[in-house]
Design an enzyme around this catalytic site. Sequence first.
Site, PDB file in Angstrom:
ATOM      1  N   LYS A  54      40.231  30.294  35.394  1.00  0.00           N
ATOM      2  CA  LYS A  54      41.462  30.410  34.554  1.00  0.00           C
ATOM      3  C   LYS A  54      42.133  29.270  34.088  1.00  0.00           C
ATOM      4  O   LYS A  54      42.693  29.325  32.969  1.00  0.00           O
ATOM      5  CB  LYS A  54      42.637  31.448  35.302  1.00  0.00           C
ATOM      6  CG  LYS A  54      41.985  32.917  35.327  1.00  0.00           C
ATOM      7  CD  LYS A  54      42.860  33.537  36.541  1.00  0.00           C
ATOM      8  CE  LYS A  54      42.032  35.017  36.613  1.00  0.00           C
ATOM      9  NZ  LYS A  54      42.496  36.089  37.728  1.00  0.00           N
ATOM     10  N   GLN A  98      47.323  35.954  41.934  1.00  0.00           N
ATOM     11  CA  GLN A  98      46.136  36.483  42.083  1.00  0.00           C
ATOM     12  C   GLN A  98      45.922  37.398  43.212  1.00  0.00           C
ATOM     13  O   GLN A  98      46.491  37.038  44.209  1.00  0.00           O
ATOM     14  CB  GLN A  98      45.075  35.341  42.553  1.00  0.00           C
ATOM     15  CG  GLN A  98      43.428  35.515  42.414  1.00  0.00           C
ATOM     16  CD  GLN A  98      42.855  35.971  41.177  1.00  0.00           C
ATOM     17  OE1 GLN A  98      43.371  35.524  40.280  1.00  0.00           O
ATOM     18  NE2 GLN A  98      41.795  36.385  41.303  1.00  0.00           N
ATOM     19  N   ASP A 121      49.543  40.323  33.461  1.00  0.00           N
ATOM     20  CA  ASP A 121      48.627  41.314  34.111  1.00  0.00           C
ATOM     21  C   ASP A 121      48.937  42.471  33.747  1.00  0.00           C
ATOM     22  O   ASP A 121      48.128  43.591  34.203  1.00  0.00           O
ATOM     23  CB  ASP A 121      48.628  41.054  35.602  1.00  0.00           C
ATOM     24  CG  ASP A 121      47.418  40.464  36.092  1.00  0.00           C
ATOM     25  OD1 ASP A 121      46.473  40.620  35.582  1.00  0.00           O
ATOM     26  OD2 ASP A 121      47.598  39.757  37.168  1.00  0.00           O
TER      27      ASP A 121
HETATM   28  N1  GUN Z   1      42.059  40.101  41.064  1.00  0.00           N
HETATM   29  C1  GUN Z   1      40.743  40.329  40.576  1.00  0.00           C
HETATM   30  N2  GUN Z   1      40.983  40.537  39.035  1.00  0.00           N
HETATM   31  C2  GUN Z   1      42.331  40.274  38.644  1.00  0.00           C
HETATM   32  C3  GUN Z   1      43.375  40.323  37.914  1.00  0.00           C
HETATM   33  O1  GUN Z   1      42.750  40.647  36.634  1.00  0.00           O
HETATM   34  N3  GUN Z   1      44.591  39.756  38.006  1.00  0.00           N
HETATM   35  C4  GUN Z   1      44.937  39.481  39.217  1.00  0.00           C
HETATM   36  N4  GUN Z   1      46.285  39.238  39.307  1.00  0.00           N
HETATM   37  N5  GUN Z   1      43.967  39.395  40.250  1.00  0.00           N
HETATM   38  C5  GUN Z   1      42.966  39.839  40.119  1.00  0.00           C
END
Ligand code: GUN
Length: 296
Positions: A54, A98, A121
């Site tokens: 990311k 995350q 998100d």
């Molecule tokens: N863990 C796995 N996929 C995601 C996501 O799209 N957002 C977040 N915050 N955690 C994740």
Amino acid sequence: MSAEIIDGKAFAAQLRERIAAHVADFVAEAGRKPGLAVILVGDDPASQVYVGSKGKATIAAGMESFQHVLPSSTSQADLIALVEQLNNDDAVDGILVQLPLPDGLDEAATVAAIDPAKDVDGLTDANVARLANNEDGLVPCTPLGCMMLLHDRIGDLTGLDAVVVGRSQLVGRPMAQLLVNANCTVTVAHSRTRNLPDIVRNADIVVAAVGRAEMVKGDWLKRDTVVIDVGINRMPPTEEGKKGKLVGDVAFAEAEHVKAITPVPGGVGPMTIAVLLRNTLVAARARAGLARVDGL
Ligand code: GUN
């Protein structure tokens, strides 16, 4: 007839190029870069890989990346204090915590502390309500990426029967809302659903998001179905010292008769990060008082 393979990797690469061009416009208009802050608590190896990717993609798109890596011993109060600090930081347009968080930390309370204007998100109550009401807001990245692939392949989805297998907050539930908002007739199936094969057999669109390797079998899928496979499951290694193969939630090798299907890897996975960048740009423009950009 063999199924068309939906190339999410290529689609995501194009989307990232378009976002980078819009980021350059934003910098010219706002006099600063859009900023994305990612918080990782603990040392889960898969999460470390995601967070690293990311950060790289954020910088490649011309944005500012702020990464906060905290030990798994972090207290709830310290985690919330960091979220609040980022809420108040003008250089930060998007905040992503995350998930999953290590045991002992409260995911719901942490998400609730995020400013909805920075909730890239789409997990805060405010953004969940906006999606349920079919109003503008920030939408979870993976389901929005799935919708982009579906619209690209099918065009208008009005009247189609869609089955979402899985009801998670990050994928299944928002996916179902997006499909309803696109005028599909939607069934949400989950671990307690009866007659799952028969329900899936009815679907023009199947979105599999349960996290169980190859659970959806080929003979559950009718001929003209478009299949979106969100699962990423690691199989046990067949040779010592090697990693097992990555497979989706759909038995891909049994699905050559469907109209189109996303592969794993290279289908939905690359879309998630591209949409995260898109959401960060959308949040940045809104925070800077700039108009939404069409077609993103
Ligand atoms: N863990 C796995 N996929 C995601 C996501 O799209 N957002 C977040 N915050 N955690 C994740």
